[in-house]
Structure formats: C-alpha cells, structure tokens
Design an enzyme around this catalytic site. Structure first.
Site, PDB file in Angstrom:
ATOM      1  N   TYR A  24      -0.288  96.929  77.114  1.00  0.00           N
ATOM      2  CA  TYR A  24       1.046  97.513  76.942  1.00  0.00           C
ATOM      3  C   TYR A  24       1.847  97.481  78.241  1.00  0.00           C
ATOM      4  CZ  TYR A  24      -0.813  98.902  72.488  1.00  0.00           C
ATOM      5  OH  TYR A  24      -1.363  98.859  71.253  1.00  0.00           O
ATOM      6  N   TYR A 152      -4.046 105.464  64.338  1.00  0.00           N
ATOM      7  CA  TYR A 152      -4.100 104.242  65.145  1.00  0.00           C
ATOM      8  C   TYR A 152      -5.347 103.473  64.732  1.00  0.00           C
ATOM      9  CZ  TYR A 152      -4.602 100.843  68.824  1.00  0.00           C
ATOM     10  OH  TYR A 152      -4.746  99.655  69.492  1.00  0.00           O
ATOM     11  N   ASP A 253     -12.386 105.108  59.850  1.00  0.00           N
ATOM     12  CA  ASP A 253     -12.333 104.433  61.153  1.00  0.00           C
ATOM     13  C   ASP A 253     -12.973 105.345  62.203  1.00  0.00           C
ATOM     14  OD1 ASP A 253     -11.709 103.331  63.588  1.00  0.00           O
ATOM     15  OD2 ASP A 253      -9.595 102.984  63.134  1.00  0.00           O
ATOM     16  N   LYS A 282     -15.978 100.679  70.173  1.00  0.00           N
ATOM     17  CA  LYS A 282     -15.884 101.429  71.442  1.00  0.00           C
ATOM     18  C   LYS A 282     -17.247 101.845  72.017  1.00  0.00           C
ATOM     19  CE  LYS A 282     -11.098 102.645  71.704  1.00  0.00           C
ATOM     20  NZ  LYS A 282     -10.175 102.600  70.576  1.00  0.00           N
TER      21      LYS A 282
HETATM   22  C1  LIG Z   1      -9.454 101.611  69.852  1.00  0.00           C
HETATM   23  C2  LIG Z   1      -9.364 101.804  68.385  1.00  0.00           C
HETATM   24  C3  LIG Z   1      -9.258 100.717  67.500  1.00  0.00           C
HETATM   25  C4  LIG Z   1      -9.133  99.299  67.993  1.00  0.00           C
HETATM   26  O1  LIG Z   1     -10.242  98.877  68.709  1.00  0.00           O
HETATM   27  P1  LIG Z   1     -10.100  97.651  69.756  1.00  0.00           P
HETATM   28  O2  LIG Z   1     -11.505  97.429  70.224  1.00  0.00           O
HETATM   29  O3  LIG Z   1      -9.170  98.112  70.837  1.00  0.00           O
HETATM   30  O4  LIG Z   1      -9.554  96.489  69.007  1.00  0.00           O
HETATM   31  C5  LIG Z   1      -9.228 100.975  66.152  1.00  0.00           C
HETATM   32  N1  LIG Z   1      -9.293 102.233  65.675  1.00  0.00           N
HETATM   33  C6  LIG Z   1      -9.418 103.306  66.481  1.00  0.00           C
HETATM   34  C7  LIG Z   1      -9.511 104.675  65.893  1.00  0.00           C
HETATM   35  C8  LIG Z   1      -9.441 103.128  67.866  1.00  0.00           C
HETATM   36  O5  LIG Z   1      -9.526 104.206  68.670  1.00  0.00           O
END
Ligand SMILES: *Cc1c(COP(=O)(O)O)cnc(C)c1O
Length: 436
Positions: A24, A152, A253, A282
């Site tokens: 960003y 997100y 997610d 992550k």
């Molecule tokens: C960071 C994140 C993503 C995307 O993961 P990247 O490895 O950056 O592509 C998707 N969903 C959530 C909740 C996240 O925190």
C-alpha cells in the site's frame, strides 16, 4: 555484527525508495522504510544498529518470535532433503503429515485440504469451491456471496470484492469487481448483551436472496484489517444456523485468527461451530514461510468431484511446497507443546490492565483487547506515522493503520519485553495526543 556500513545502507534505502514497491505504498515512497538486518526472538535489529521490540509479529504470523531453533532445524533438515517439488502428480511426506494435523486440529467435518501459497489465494480457492459446488449441483444461479461489512479477505479480485466496500478498494475497481451482498458489521464487543438487530439484518438479507447466494464469507470473532473489531460468539453461532436453514455454504476465514491468537486454537471454537470451508494462513508456518490452506467437508469435495468437470479447477505452481509444509509442521508441534493458552492469557491480562484504561484519554475513541490482540482506536486517522516514529525512538515496532494503533505480539514474548512494548506504545500515543 552488522557488516554493512551505514553509508551503504543509505545507498540501499535510496534504491529501495526509487525501485521497490512496499505494501500500500507509492514510488518514490514519501514515508521512510526502515532497514532490518537481523531478527531474534521478539527483537528486530535495524540498519542503524538499534534494536526494537516487535509488536506486530510480522502481521499476525510470527507467533513464536523469530529464529526459533526448533523451526529453523526443521527447515534446515527439509532443505537438505527436498526444498521443492511440483505437486501435480507427485506427493511428499511433509504435505501429508501437515494435512493430517490440520484435519485433526480444525473443527469436525473439515477433512479435505488444498494447499496454496498465500491467504488471498486460499480464499480464492474457498470461493471457487463454493461456486463449483453449486454448479455441480445444477444450481449455477447460486453465485453471489453474502458477507458483513468491515471484513478483510485479501487483495486479489475475488477477495477484494468481499472485503469492506468502504474501507476496501471497491471505489477504484468497482467496474472490475463482482457485486456481492453486504450485511451490517456485527455489533462491536466480544462479551456484550446485544439486541440482535445485527443478526436480524443478516437474516433478512439471507431470506431475500438465498436462492442466488452460494456462500457466506466471514472472519470469526475478530475482524482484522477491516477494522480490528471483535464480536460475540453468539452472532457466529446464529450465522452457522442460518446458513444451514437457508441452504448456503459457510466459509470461515481464520487466516488472521488461526493458531491461538484469540485464545482458542481457532476463533470459531468460541462459538463451537464447524464451517463448510475454512482458510488458514499467516501463523500456519509461524511466519517463517509463505503457506496457506483451504479445508472443506466431504460433501463439498464429493459434489465437486462427482460433478462436471469433476475436478477442482485450481493448481498453483508452488502448491504444498515441501519446505513450507515442513516449517508448518514444526510450528504447529512447537505451539501445541508450549503452554500457549497460558501465554495468551498472560498477554491478554497485561493488555487489559494497560490499554483498556486509555479509553478515558481525550482523543481515544475506543480500546479493546481479545487474546493476544490489543487495539487503541483514536478519533483521528492521521497520527499513525507520528506514533510509529515515536515508537521506534521508544524501542518498539508498531505499524498503525489509520485510526488503529494495535499490537499482536509473539505468544512467547518475555514479560519484560512485553512490558517495555506496551509502555512504549502508551507513551507514543500519549505524547502524540498531547501535542495535538
Ligand atoms: C491477511 C489476511 C488475508 C490475506 O492473506 P495474504 O497472505 O496477505 O494474501 C485474508 N484474510 C484475512 C482475515 C487476513 O487477515
């Protein structure tokens, strides 16, 4: 020992500023980036030789701190044997052993694993699975997604389209994004008594549109980059029940929340629910390698596999990279062998005692803590860079985001470093607010 002299670093940073994109950011980047030469535990050594305590865990990932000998040994071993091999038509023990662990640890019913190389791609695969599920059932009209505001889910096009329409990038890419359905964000507060108007609004949308909805997409309990908001488990519980009732799938997610961050191994355990599809990323490798996974139910895999074309249409080049899988196995084993719940409770108590009282300071809109996540939401959204710079002076690394000054330290951060981290954070916030 830093073998690169400071004036060399001036040259490196000048090149970086002119030629290297950062997240960003623009080029040339007016906000100075900081060279890092070394990491150890929760300490980053900067190009000028200064050390700072890491408050970010490299965006949720480095839950054991950096350079942990157990993980590094596992990585060395795997490099010697086989750093990479294609996954098309071939397989290997690290992928199989990791899949076994993920199936065992995640909620019941998630029994199939798709490996990919980042969280955004894991979410793309999840969305593709949900769409292909309904195509295979001859209901291609079920092709929209229902999600909540302040979410997100990543930076790719399908995931951007499910992220918050106001603080995401919808306004720039609107013509290129799928138009999905957004319910109001769940009411803020992990342990509130709610009047449930949020879940009623969610249900009203499901009732009106369920014949065209493939799946619900939601972050469990803690919304990350879309606002650092926590919501009550009962909301998620009802989302699960409504998805079943209206015959839509549920994608959870867990990319930010997975592997302990909220105090449960997976945040959906707070609501004791099992999704149809779940994504992890992550912290999956403890932040040492890039790897993500999408898990799904037997029903979904059977339906896709028995449908037309009968194949899940995805296959990244670096799918199930053996080095990344071996790293993830080591990270998970290390986590489960550690007193991680006690560590997170220790961090949570410290964050509650120190950050929650800041709510009364002028200029602070809200403070909130869940597990090893501490958030100070300011009224103004332009103070982040000042607070970040002051933090470095105070010996801590933070990366504020708009109004949000937040930290999610490594679970094993020593208590003295945790104390210095939070003291430095509070000092930076207070002196910035005092100066405005
Ligand atoms: C960071 C994140 C993503 C995307 O993961 P990247 O490895 O950056 O592509 C998707 N969903 C959530 C909740 C996240 O925190």
């Amino acid at each position: 020992m830093n073998s690169i002299k400071p004036n060399h670093w001036d040259n490196l940073l000048a090149f970086d500023q002119q030629h290297v994109w950062h997240p960003y950011a623009k080029i040339p980047n007016p906000n100075p980036v900081i060279g890092v030469t070394k990491t150890q535990g929760s300490i980053l050594t900067l190009a000028d030789g200064c050390e700072v305590i890491d408050g970010m865990s490299s965006w949720w990932a480095a839950i054991h701190g950096y350079n942990h000998p157990f993980i590094q040994q596992a990585m060395h071993n795997q490099i010697e044997i086989m750093p990479h091999i294609m996954f098309g038509g071939l397989t290997h023990q690290p992928a199989i052993e990791l899949a076994k662990r993920l199936i065992h640890l995640t909620p019941p019913g998630l029994v199939k694993v798709f490996f990919s190389d980042s969280g955004s791609v894991a979410m793309e695969v999840a969305i593709k699975m949900a769409l292909q599920f309904w195509i295979s059932k001859n209901k291609p009209e079920k092709n929209r997604l229902l999600t909540v505001r302040n979410g997100y889910h990543g930076d790719t096009f399908a995931t951007m389209a499910t992220s918050d329409p106001d603080n995401g990038m919808h306004h720039i890419f609107n013509d290129n994004l799928a138009h999905h359905i957004f319910a109001p964000a769940p009411e803020m507060g992990f342990s509130i008594e709610s009047d449930n108007s949020d879940i009623q609004a969610f249900e009203a949308l499901l009732e009106a549109h369920h014949t065209s909805i493939a799946t619900v997409v939601i972050e469990p309990i803690a919304q990350g980059a879309g606002g650092m908001r926590f919501y009550r488990p009962d909301y998620l519980n009802r989302v699960r029940m409504l998805c079943t009732q209206y015959d839509v799938l549920l994608i959870i997610d867990e990319i930010a929340t997975g592997f302990g961050r909220t105090g449960k191994l997976f945040a959906c355990e707070w609501a004791d629910i099992a999704p149809d599809i779940m994504c992890v990323g992550k912290a999956l490798t403890g932040g040492y390698m890039t790897l993500a996974a999408t898990l799904c139910s037997q029903t979904i895999s059977d339906t896709i596999s028995n449908g037309n074309p009968g194949l899940l249409m995805h296959g990244p080049t670096f799918m199930a990279n053996p080095l990344a899988c071996a790293t993830a196995i080591a990270s998970i084993d290390l986590l489960l062998d550690s007193p991680w719940q006690q560590n997170i409770q220790r961090i949570e108590r410290h964050l509650q005692a120190t950050l929650l009282p800041l709510k009364d300071i002028e200029g602070v809109a809200d403070t909130r803590v869940l597990g090893a996540i501490g958030v100070v939401e300011l009224e103004r959204d332009d103070l982040g860079p000042t607070i970040q710079a002051l933090g470095i002076k105070n010996g801590i690394w933070l990366r504020p985001f708009g109004k949000l000054i937040y930290t999610m330290p490594a679970f094993n951060i020593p208590q003295t470093q945790l104390t210095s981290l939070i003291n430095g954070m509070i000092k930076a916030i207070q002196s910035t607010l005092n100066a405005t």
